[in-house]
Design a protein around this motif. Structure first.
Motif, PDB file in Angstrom:
ATOM      1  N   LYS A 117       0.836  -1.195   0.000  1.00 61.10           N
ATOM      2  CA  LYS A 117       0.000   0.000   0.000  1.00 61.10           C
ATOM      3  C   LYS A 117       0.880   1.258   0.000  1.00 61.10           C
ATOM      4  N   SER A 160       0.526   3.727   1.923  1.00 59.16           N
ATOM      5  CA  SER A 160       0.838   4.057   3.318  1.00 59.16           C
ATOM      6  C   SER A 160       2.070   3.305   3.799  1.00 59.16           C
ATOM      7  N   ASP A 161       2.240   2.050   3.317  1.00 59.98           N
ATOM      8  CA  ASP A 161       3.436   1.289   3.699  1.00 59.98           C
ATOM      9  C   ASP A 161       4.696   1.917   3.114  1.00 59.98           C
ATOM     10  N   PHE A 202      -4.524   6.374   0.568  1.00 60.00           N
ATOM     11  CA  PHE A 202      -3.254   5.754   0.915  1.00 60.00           C
ATOM     12  C   PHE A 202      -3.335   4.230   0.934  1.00 60.00           C
ATOM     13  N   THR A 203      -4.467   3.694   0.452  1.00 61.48           N
ATOM     14  CA  THR A 203      -4.584   2.230   0.402  1.00 61.48           C
ATOM     15  C   THR A 203      -4.294   1.684  -0.990  1.00 61.48           C
TER      16      THR A 203
END
Length: 353
Positions: free
Chosen positions: A246, A248-249, A293-294
């Motif tokens: 993702k 976000s990661d 953010f996914t």
């Protein structure tokens, strides 16, 4: 509280230094033309002395090269006065080309520094006259230590030459000095013969640019042959995420990686580079209102990123970064795996940019 009375003593006034423009100019030299003509004669005399050495090279020179090439110990350079100063430079040149060497002061040698010399060493003794007392006193010790002596001298029949194993004869040289005394042509010839010896030795050993750079890690020389592998970020400092991760990661990896590089390489299941994502990419997404953010990295990464190999010259990689106007370059191995990251901050710190 009462104040202390003010001192009435006058402070000394500092006199202003005259400005450079206010200083009177130096008077012109008398006979300037004569002096310039003489200066040219000095240069011509030294040039003739060096040119004359070419006809003196032969078997002794080749034996000297062989002795130094086969030397299991160190090249010990010695000489007094001006010849000693030339010897120090010769020793430094030897060391810079991978031949272990040190300079031995003859006067200090007879007071204990001779202990630095051992079997397996080769002696380079410099003396134009071949009669330098301090050097001659060392010859019996060199024979006892079984260290061969290479003499660089202008007197082939001198005591130093007779006590040496190899003689590099410079020939008798007239000094380029009004009194004929100051070492000038002789030191120029010593310097040139030493350079010819070391450069020929280096050629015979096939000494490479990379080997030379390893001995000169600092300054322009070291930077000119340094490889990306020497400066790239690796291991925990190399940010990498999979293309299925993702966004976000990826942001978390970029934030938590030591040194905060501001980018992350994106790889497939085999660890091969397929993209890159940078702080600039993130800013542009936010400006466009894309704040999910996914999403997987494959949907937002930059594809076909510019990259370099670990063996690329850093100067070449730095030029590529300037031309492409990027701050990071992924580093990939022969299989295309992301093995490092080249960051502009590291290049600036190492003065490549």
């Amino acid at each position: 509280m009462a104040r202390a009375p003010r001192s009435t003593a006058k402070k000394p006034r500092l006199r202003a230094l005259p400005s450079p423009r206010s200083l009177s100019p130096e008077p012109p030299l008398e006979n300037a033309g004569v002096l310039l003509r003489y200066a040219r004669e000095v240069l011509e005399a030294e040039a003739r002395a060096i040119q004359g050495l070419t006809g003196r090279l032969g078997d002794p020179f080749l034996r000297a090269v062989a002795l130094l090439r086969q030397c299991p110990g160190q090249a010990v350079v010695t000489g007094m006065g001006k010849a000693g100063l030339i010897g120090q430079k010769l020793s430094a040149t030897l060391a810079s080309t991978g031949i272990r060497s040190f300079y031995l002061h003859p006067a200090e040698a007879v007071h204990g520094d001779l202990g630095r010399v051992g079997r397996g060493d080769v002696i380079l003794a410099l003396s134009n006259s071949g009669a330098t007392e301090e050097l001659l006193r060392l010859l019996p010790s060199f024979r006892r230590l079984e260290t061969p002596v290479i003499a660089l001298t202008g007197e082939a029949d001198s005591p130093l030459a007779r006590g040496s194993d190899v003689v590099l004869d410079l020939g008798r040289l007239e000094e380029a000095c009004p009194m004929g005394l100051v070492p000038t042509t002789s030191t120029a010839a010593l310097h040139a013969m030493g350079d010819a010896l070391v450069m020929t030795l280096m050629r015979s050993r096939s000494f490479t640019t990379e080997q030379y750079a390893q001995l000169h890690p600092g300054g322009k020389i070291g930077r000119s042959v340094q490889r990306v592998a020497d400066v790239m970020r690796t291991g925990p400092a190399n940010p990498v995420v999979k293309e299925t991760a993702k966004l976000s990661d990826a942001v978390g990896v970029m934030t938590q990686t030591p040194g905060r590089p501001g980018a992350t390489s994106v790889v497939d299941r085999q660890g091969k580079l397929v993209g890159i994502f940078t702080d600039g990419d993130l800013r542009r997404m936010v400006e466009q209102g894309r704040t999910d953010f996914t999403v997987p990295m494959r949907d937002v990464m930059g594809r076909r990123p510019r990259c370099v190999s670990p063996e690329t010259l850093v100067l070449t990689a730095a030029a590529q970064m300037r031309e492409s106007r990027v701050d990071q370059l992924p580093v990939v191995d022969a299989e295309g795996r992301a093995v490092g990251l080249l960051d502009v901050q590291d290049l600036l710190a190492a003065r490549f940019l």
